[in-house]
Design a protein around this motif. Sequence first.
Motif, PDB file in Angstrom:
ATOM      1  N   CYS A 184       0.854  -1.182   0.000  1.00 34.58           N
ATOM      2  CA  CYS A 184       0.000   0.000   0.000  1.00 34.58           C
ATOM      3  C   CYS A 184       0.893   1.236   0.000  1.00 34.58           C
ATOM      4  CB  CYS A 184      -0.922  -0.003   1.223  1.00 34.58           C
ATOM      5  SG  CYS A 184      -1.995   1.432   1.352  1.00 34.58           S
ATOM      6  N   GLU A 185       0.627   2.140  -0.923  1.00 37.71           N
ATOM      7  CA  GLU A 185       1.400   3.375  -0.990  1.00 37.71           C
ATOM      8  C   GLU A 185       0.896   4.342   0.081  1.00 37.71           C
ATOM      9  OE1 GLU A 185       2.618   6.865  -4.217  1.00 37.71           O
ATOM     10  OE2 GLU A 185       1.371   5.153  -4.801  1.00 37.71           O
ATOM     11  N   ILE A 186       1.746   4.615   1.051  1.00 38.42           N
ATOM     12  CA  ILE A 186       1.366   5.424   2.207  1.00 38.42           C
ATOM     13  C   ILE A 186       1.781   6.871   1.973  1.00 38.42           C
ATOM     14  CG2 ILE A 186       1.609   5.704   4.683  1.00 38.42           C
ATOM     15  CD1 ILE A 186       0.137   3.191   3.921  1.00 38.42           C
ATOM     16  N   ASP A 187       0.861   7.787   2.205  1.00 37.57           N
ATOM     17  CA  ASP A 187       1.124   9.218   2.119  1.00 37.57           C
ATOM     18  C   ASP A 187       1.100   9.782   3.542  1.00 37.57           C
ATOM     19  OD1 ASP A 187       1.473  11.823   1.425  1.00 37.57           O
ATOM     20  OD2 ASP A 187      -0.541  12.119   0.601  1.00 37.57           O
ATOM     21  N   VAL A 188       2.270  10.168   4.034  1.00 33.92           N
ATOM     22  CA  VAL A 188       2.398  10.608   5.427  1.00 33.92           C
ATOM     23  C   VAL A 188       2.569  12.123   5.525  1.00 33.92           C
ATOM     24  CG1 VAL A 188       3.357   8.412   6.192  1.00 33.92           C
ATOM     25  CG2 VAL A 188       4.886  10.201   5.358  1.00 33.92           C
ATOM     26  N   GLU A 189       2.117  12.854   4.523  1.00 34.61           N
ATOM     27  CA  GLU A 189       2.314  14.306   4.540  1.00 34.61           C
ATOM     28  C   GLU A 189       1.572  14.958   5.704  1.00 34.61           C
ATOM     29  OE1 GLU A 189       1.724  18.188   1.603  1.00 34.61           O
ATOM     30  OE2 GLU A 189       1.131  16.172   0.949  1.00 34.61           O
ATOM     31  N   TYR A 190       0.387  14.434   6.033  1.00 31.83           N
ATOM     32  CA  TYR A 190      -0.416  15.030   7.095  1.00 31.83           C
ATOM     33  C   TYR A 190      -0.490  14.130   8.335  1.00 31.83           C
ATOM     34  CZ  TYR A 190      -1.906  18.008   3.251  1.00 31.83           C
ATOM     35  OH  TYR A 190      -1.928  18.869   2.196  1.00 31.83           O
ATOM     36  N   PRO A 250       6.529   7.555  10.342  1.00 33.35           N
ATOM     37  CA  PRO A 250       7.057   6.662   9.296  1.00 33.35           C
ATOM     38  C   PRO A 250       8.253   7.289   8.603  1.00 33.35           C
ATOM     39  CG  PRO A 250       4.998   7.683   8.615  1.00 33.35           C
ATOM     40  CD  PRO A 250       5.167   8.008  10.054  1.00 33.35           C
ATOM     41  N   PRO A 251       9.336   6.534   8.424  1.00 37.76           N
ATOM     42  CA  PRO A 251      10.522   7.086   7.768  1.00 37.76           C
ATOM     43  C   PRO A 251      10.291   7.221   6.268  1.00 37.76           C
ATOM     44  CG  PRO A 251      10.871   4.774   8.302  1.00 37.76           C
ATOM     45  CD  PRO A 251       9.534   5.140   8.870  1.00 37.76           C
ATOM     46  N   THR A 252      10.358   8.404   5.776  1.00 38.29           N
ATOM     47  CA  THR A 252      10.194   8.649   4.354  1.00 38.29           C
ATOM     48  C   THR A 252      10.996   9.878   3.978  1.00 38.29           C
ATOM     49  OG1 THR A 252       8.615   9.170   2.595  1.00 38.29           O
ATOM     50  CG2 THR A 252       8.086   9.953   4.810  1.00 38.29           C
ATOM     51  N   SER A 253      11.520   9.875   2.770  1.00 41.13           N
ATOM     52  CA  SER A 253      12.289  11.012   2.258  1.00 41.13           C
ATOM     53  C   SER A 253      11.522  11.781   1.195  1.00 41.13           C
ATOM     54  CB  SER A 253      13.620  10.523   1.673  1.00 41.13           C
ATOM     55  OG  SER A 253      14.407   9.885   2.668  1.00 41.13           O
ATOM     56  N   LEU A 254      10.282  11.416   0.952  1.00 37.98           N
ATOM     57  CA  LEU A 254       9.480  12.108  -0.055  1.00 37.98           C
ATOM     58  C   LEU A 254       8.906  13.406   0.485  1.00 37.98           C
ATOM     59  CD1 LEU A 254       7.606   9.016  -1.567  1.00 37.98           C
ATOM     60  CD2 LEU A 254       9.707  10.107  -2.373  1.00 37.98           C
TER      61      LEU A 254
END
Length: 630
Positions: free
Chosen positions: A212-218, A357-361
Amino acid sequence: MYGMNIAEGGHGRDAKEFRVGRRFFDGAGARGEGAARRASQCRAAPGRAPLTRALRNHGRAHELMGSLLWLLAAWWLVRAAAAGNPDAKRLYDDLLSNYNKLVRPVVNTTDVLRVCIKLKLSQLIDVNLKNQIMTTNLWVEQSWYDYKLRWDPREYGGVHMLHVPSDHIWRPDIVLYNNADGNFEVTLATKATIYHQGLVEWKPPAIYKSSCEIDVEYFPFDEQTCVLKFGSWTYDGFKVDLRHMDEQAGSNVVSVGVDLSEFYMSVEWDILEVPAVRNEKFYTCCDEPYLDITFNITMRRKTLFYTVNIIIPCMGISFLTVLTFYLPSDSGEKVTLSISILISLHVFFLLVVEIIPPTSLVVPLLGKYLIFAMILVSISICVTVVVLNVHFRSPQTHRMAPWVKRVFIHILPRLLFMKRPQYKFDTNRSRYTACGVVVRCGGAARPLYPYRLAAADDDCCAPGAWPPPVVPPRPLTRTPSKEDLTHTTYVNSGMGDSSRFGGSCVVHGSSEGGALGTGSEEEALSPVPDPPPGFSHSTCPPEMHKTCFCVRFIAEHTKMLEDSTKVKEDWKYVAMVLDRLFLWIFTLAVLVGTAGIILQAPTLYDDRVPIDKHFNQIATSTLVRCPPPN
């Protein structure tokens, strides 16, 4: 036991015991009665051995008979069950005797077999933000028509449906395309239900781990959409027509594509939407289409846990920064408080990193707020150092510019609602004038400097002569020496070398005779007794006059210290104004920054009601089956 009693007792006793033993064996049936007759024949024989042996044989026969009866009952039940529905057994044998489960069940090779699919969501087990995996517990409902599995119910005793092992019939190889971990296909081969029209229904349960593509922007006020993409791994669109069970004619989209009637509500997520879309995809290598059914699960995070355990503590630490500017600079704890807040925020950030969540996006919303708080605390430390530098300035090191005095002492305090208190000197305390040290007592003031000038108008110690009138300076008759101590005295007095000790003196009085003043009030104010009239200054010791000039020097030095103290107080007041100014600035920065970052989340304005809370209305109330082939 009874045999032993018969053998050891007399004849009458033997008969009595025998009757008791016979009543015991009467319930054993025909074999028990034969054993009783054999026991009666052995009764008259002397000794106990024959009767005991007969009773033992009878017990064994009774146990053997009970076991035999149980075996006969079990065999009868098995036979009755086998022969209870012989039509179903005959139907099973007729359908599957020559059935080939490897061949697609169509009459012609060019025919397309329609397979309908639907999901029933039982539980949303986990949504792993770090690994981007969604774990779900599903029922994969599949149905299709198999022409080889049709029958007439009248020929088989009215049997309309039959349960058969799914391994014995043909099944579509429906797999999860976006599988992340585990098996792609259903692992538990449950039984399938066959209807007399040829309809086959198979509803196996499965636990899928889908990517699942997770969007953690908010994050943590986020909304996620995870997909489950099902399709046939072997057959293309010309072999198997994959469709949704609830699909309407002319539309490839089903608004409620997942059945939520058996869904266990999640403690972390709210289900908002569960649409399903049928996709046809053509590849450059092949002319035939490849079909799939994509189930979209839109979820909204429940934010109570993160608000209570992350957002509120972080906001509290940020607001502690404001207290740094309210703490007085003289306490010496301003920098300590700022650094303590920074360290606590850093430790809190280390704990939150394990949850984010660790993300660089993108940078998560919570991460933005933590970075903002750390920058704010760092700036507060720098500002605190500047304020402390201003607070401890002195006239020996810095000179206050006129614009600084005008802006920070006269203008900004009015804008910041600050009012500087005016210090009032105590009337009982001494102060210094041009005539010397003055003591106020009971409203009257009298200089304590003992040496007066010769001019009568300059006598500031006389009654009613305070404050002294302004006398124009007289030219000096000589160059000041070291003994003069101050240049101001000779400039204002015009004393020469010959009249240096002339004039009126508090210690010795006037050279013309008489004291400077009379009366009880002046006697009380005078530190020395009135001198005798007509005292000649020629007999006054020079050391006395030098001592008077030293006292005058000390008085002027003390006045200079007071002036320096006033300048220091001005710098302290400027630092206080800066503290108040930054107090308001940082308060507004914390409020605006918190609102500007947290209120960016779109889920705060989303008032959609989760469909899992009213899944009874969303659940399918009627049985929907795959339509029969034309």
